[in-house]
Design an enzyme around this catalytic site. Structure first.
Site, PDB file in Angstrom:
ATOM      1  N   PHE A  58      -1.476   6.011 -11.093  1.00 39.40           N
ATOM      2  CA  PHE A  58      -0.814   6.722  -9.996  1.00 39.40           C
ATOM      3  C   PHE A  58      -1.801   7.629  -9.253  1.00 39.40           C
ATOM      4  O   PHE A  58      -2.968   7.730  -9.622  1.00 39.40           O
ATOM      5  CB  PHE A  58       0.380   7.506 -10.544  1.00 39.40           C
ATOM      6  N   LEU A  76       0.870  -1.188   0.000  1.00 34.57           N
ATOM      7  CA  LEU A  76       0.000   0.000   0.000  1.00 34.57           C
ATOM      8  C   LEU A  76       0.897   1.224   0.000  1.00 34.57           C
ATOM      9  O   LEU A  76       1.932   1.224   0.667  1.00 34.57           O
ATOM     10  CB  LEU A  76      -0.870  -0.044   1.249  1.00 34.57           C
ATOM     11  N   ASN A  77       0.530   2.274  -0.769  1.00 33.90           N
ATOM     12  CA  ASN A  77       1.153   3.583  -0.488  1.00 33.90           C
ATOM     13  C   ASN A  77       0.085   4.667  -0.408  1.00 33.90           C
ATOM     14  O   ASN A  77      -0.826   4.523   0.424  1.00 33.90           O
ATOM     15  CB  ASN A  77       2.374   3.898  -1.348  1.00 33.90           C
ATOM     16  N   ASP A  78       0.126   5.700  -1.199  1.00 37.11           N
ATOM     17  CA  ASP A  78      -0.692   6.898  -0.948  1.00 37.11           C
ATOM     18  C   ASP A  78      -2.192   6.635  -0.839  1.00 37.11           C
ATOM     19  O   ASP A  78      -2.750   5.873  -1.640  1.00 37.11           O
ATOM     20  CB  ASP A  78      -0.544   7.894  -2.113  1.00 37.11           C
TER      21      ASP A  78
HETATM   22  C1  FRU Z   1       4.033   9.272  -3.751  1.00 36.25           C
HETATM   23  C2  FRU Z   1       4.006   8.752  -5.167  1.00 36.25           C
HETATM   24  C3  FRU Z   1       3.176   9.634  -6.061  1.00 36.25           C
HETATM   25  C4  FRU Z   1       2.793   8.681  -7.158  1.00 36.25           C
HETATM   26  C5  FRU Z   1       2.559   7.410  -6.394  1.00 36.25           C
HETATM   27  C6  FRU Z   1       2.865   6.150  -7.155  1.00 36.25           C
HETATM   28  O1  FRU Z   1       4.255   8.281  -2.819  1.00 36.25           O
HETATM   29  O2  FRU Z   1       5.323   8.613  -5.660  1.00 36.25           O
HETATM   30  O3  FRU Z   1       3.852  10.782  -6.516  1.00 36.25           O
HETATM   31  O4  FRU Z   1       1.668   9.098  -7.852  1.00 36.25           O
HETATM   32  O5  FRU Z   1       3.383   7.478  -5.249  1.00 36.25           O
HETATM   33  O6  FRU Z   1       2.504   5.033  -6.421  1.00 36.25           O
END
Ligand code: FRU
Length: 565
Positions: free
Chosen positions: A168, A107-109
């Site tokens: 993204f 998981l990220n953003d």
């Molecule tokens: C920030 C980021 C965003 C990008 C996304 C890709 O963590 O690098 O800039 O859209 O993660 O997963």
């Protein structure tokens, strides 16, 4: 003769043989599972890349056929991801009990956080198949209160020629009663992995099923590299404005601004942010909103100068006051938003009662070696926080709805005669509230997620755990997570406590592998993942001298699990 959508899929060897579509300089590239299955009598091919298993077509393909190819790939990706998308995953002892974490994978953003048709909608960046930053999906969660979430069908998959190496980050907007998702389409061309970036839209009228409308901005503006992403769209009363994190060709981070009358046709208005000076090589994940009539812009600069020697990672978070002008915005008064270790890419949503709720990624871009890897998942989101504009800065407090997780209130008694106190809370999921007196001299330390508060030789006689030290001589509050089982990232963060502050109200939200500190009513927050042993359920407190004043009492609540975790 133009190839039909079905003809294209058939010539590629069938729906199950198509893996990815790309377009570069008007040439369509298709990645296949097995190159041998392609029918070259029907499909003229100009080049074949055997290592990438990609064919470049020697004839134009209609928009309709490309869209159809995208739907086939979308179907394949949903099927492949389904086994990793079940919310009823096995638990392991680092898995949060009430924070959002991925069922499997990375998981990220947080993305597309919005209140729509009576519910909160929240998406997040997800790579299902491994704990790696690869082609991102958007997971979709829905909640009545921002605390109990249920999993909706997968939001977006990296299925189309404009987003096939990652859907993204981006934000949501409600327009004409529909839910619109603005996001960045990421693609990589050839073995050199040449980056191609577009800004795209998907729309839904029921808030569940999304139709991709494709790119609305198909290339970066002049003077900006392909690092331009994470659209935030607002309506300013007159027209729509889009803000994007961007990198100038001279490797300086800036915001790119576009405007539009209908949310579909966008006009480039230029870059903003010069007033903040050289502030890193790339700015990511902007958000723009009002708190008490003050426009504020949150962003995440990468590579900006470190505020202290403790801060070694290049990823920062903060915000500036924003002034909206006819053709852009001006930013001033940069401030750090969260002073801890793991806080990135926050997004805010307006609540039905006109408040601002924030959720951030509790993690950082380069940190992947975490103890949860062995259980097949990585990272989590922060708790929902309510924002207020007070004394010229953002205050963050846990969203009131989190109180629904509380068990009965309990008292933690500190013996004023003792040098140290150790209490087994019997859980790593709790909320603790107290007021810390700031000593005129000397210091004391609170240890969270400590292991029987035991003095270990390795910790040179100190209890184990994540240490919060309040020091009267230097008037500092220091968070030290060097005892975490995670061996990556910074380990020390420090806040200076200005005069004439004498007492420091503290609220701590703990979940199995994280700690969120809300200090002085949310004037400062410090957010940290903290990986500890299964039996690290103790709280400990020590002081350097027997006359150092201690907090008199603490109340705390065990916190129940929430539905998505
Ligand atoms: C920030 C980021 C965003 C990008 C996304 C890709 O963590 O690098 O800039 O859209 O993660 O997963």
């Amino acid at each position: 003769m133009e190839i039909t959508p079905t003809g294209l899929v058939d010539a590629c060897g069938g729906a199950d043989n198509v893996r990815r579509a790309l377009r570069h300089q008007d040439k369509v590239i298709i990645e296949l599972i097995e190159l041998e299955r392609v029918n070259q009598d029907v499909l003229p091919i100009s080049t074949i890349d055997h290592s990438l298993r990609q064919i470049t077509l020697d004839q134009p393909v209609s928009q309709g056929a490309l869209t159809a190819l995208g739907r086939v790939i979308d179907h394949n990706l949903r099927e492949q991801a389904a086994p990793f998308y079940s919310p009823s995953q096995k638990t392991d002892f680092h898995r949060p009990g009430w924070h959002i974490s991925p069922p499997q994978g990375l998981l990220n953003d947080p993305n597309g956080f919005i209140y729509f048709q009576g519910h909160y909608h929240l998406f997040y960046q997800w790579y299902p198949f491994a704990c790696e930053h690869k082609d991102k999906f958007w997971v979709h969660l829905i909640s009545p209160d921002g605390v109990q979430w249920h999993t909706a069908p997968l939001g977006l998959t990296p299925s189309d020629w404009y987003d096939s190496h990652g859907v993204f980050s981006g934000h949501a907007m409600v327009m004409n009663d529909a839910l619109w998702l603005y996001y960045t389409g990421n693609t990589r061309i050839g073995p050199e992995r040449l980056r191609q970036t577009t800004q795209c839209v998907a729309r839904s009228s029921d808030g569940i099923h999304f139709e991709k409308l494709g790119p609305v901005i198909d290339a970066p503006p002049a003077g900006v590299t392909e690092h331009i992403r994470d659209p935030k769209v607002i309506h300013d009363g007159q027209h729509y404005r889009m803000l994007l994190g961007a990198q100038r060709e001279d490797k300086i981070g800036r915001l790119a601004q576009y405007s539009s009358a209908d949310g579909l046709t966008w006009h480039y208005d230029g870059l903003s942010g010069d007033s903040l000076g050289e502030h890193g090589y790339m700015w990511e994940c902007p958000d723009l909103f009002q708190l008490s009539d003050q426009w504020l812009c949150i962003l995440c600069p990468q590579g900006s100068p470190s505020p202290t020697p403790d801060h070694q990672v290049p990823h920062h978070n903060g915000y500036a006051k924003a002034t909206l002008e006819a053709d852009g915005i001006t930013l001033d008064n940069w401030q750090v938003l969260d002073h801890g270790f793991d806080f990135y890419a926050p997004q805010t949503a307006q609540t039905p009662d006109n408040k601002r709720m924030l959720i951030a990624w509790m993690g950082l871009p380069d940190e992947v070696e975490q103890p949860s890897l062995s259980a097949g998942w990585l990272h989590q989101l922060t708790c929902p926080r309510e924002l207020r504009w007070e004394n010229g800065q953002i205050y963050q407090r846990p969203a009131a709805a989190l109180q629904s997780l509380r068990g009965p209130q309990q008292l933690l008694v500190i013996n004023p005669e003792c040098h140290s106190t150790t209490v087994d809370l019997g859980t790593k999921q709790f909320e603790l509230n107290t007021t810390l007196p700031i000593p005129t001299s000397g210091h004391y330390t609170l240890y969270f997620h400590s292991r029987s508060g035991m003095m270990t030789p390795a910790s040179s006689g100190k209890p184990s755990g994540c240490a919060l030290t309040i020091d009267g001589d230097s008037r500092t509050l220091t968070l030290d997570r060097s005892a975490s089982l995670a061996k990556e990232g910074d380990t020390r963060r420090c806040i200076h406590l200005p005069e004439p502050l004498e007492d420091l109200p503290l609220q701590v939200l703990a979940d199995t592998s994280s700690l969120e500190f809300f200090i002085a009513g949310g004037q400062w927050t410090m957010t940290s993942r903290y990986f500890s042993a299964i039996d690290a359920t103790f709280f400990a407190l020590t002081r350097d001298r027997h006359d150092t004043p201690l907090p008199k009492e603490m109340n705390w609540y065990a916190l129940k699990n929430a539905s998505v975790r």
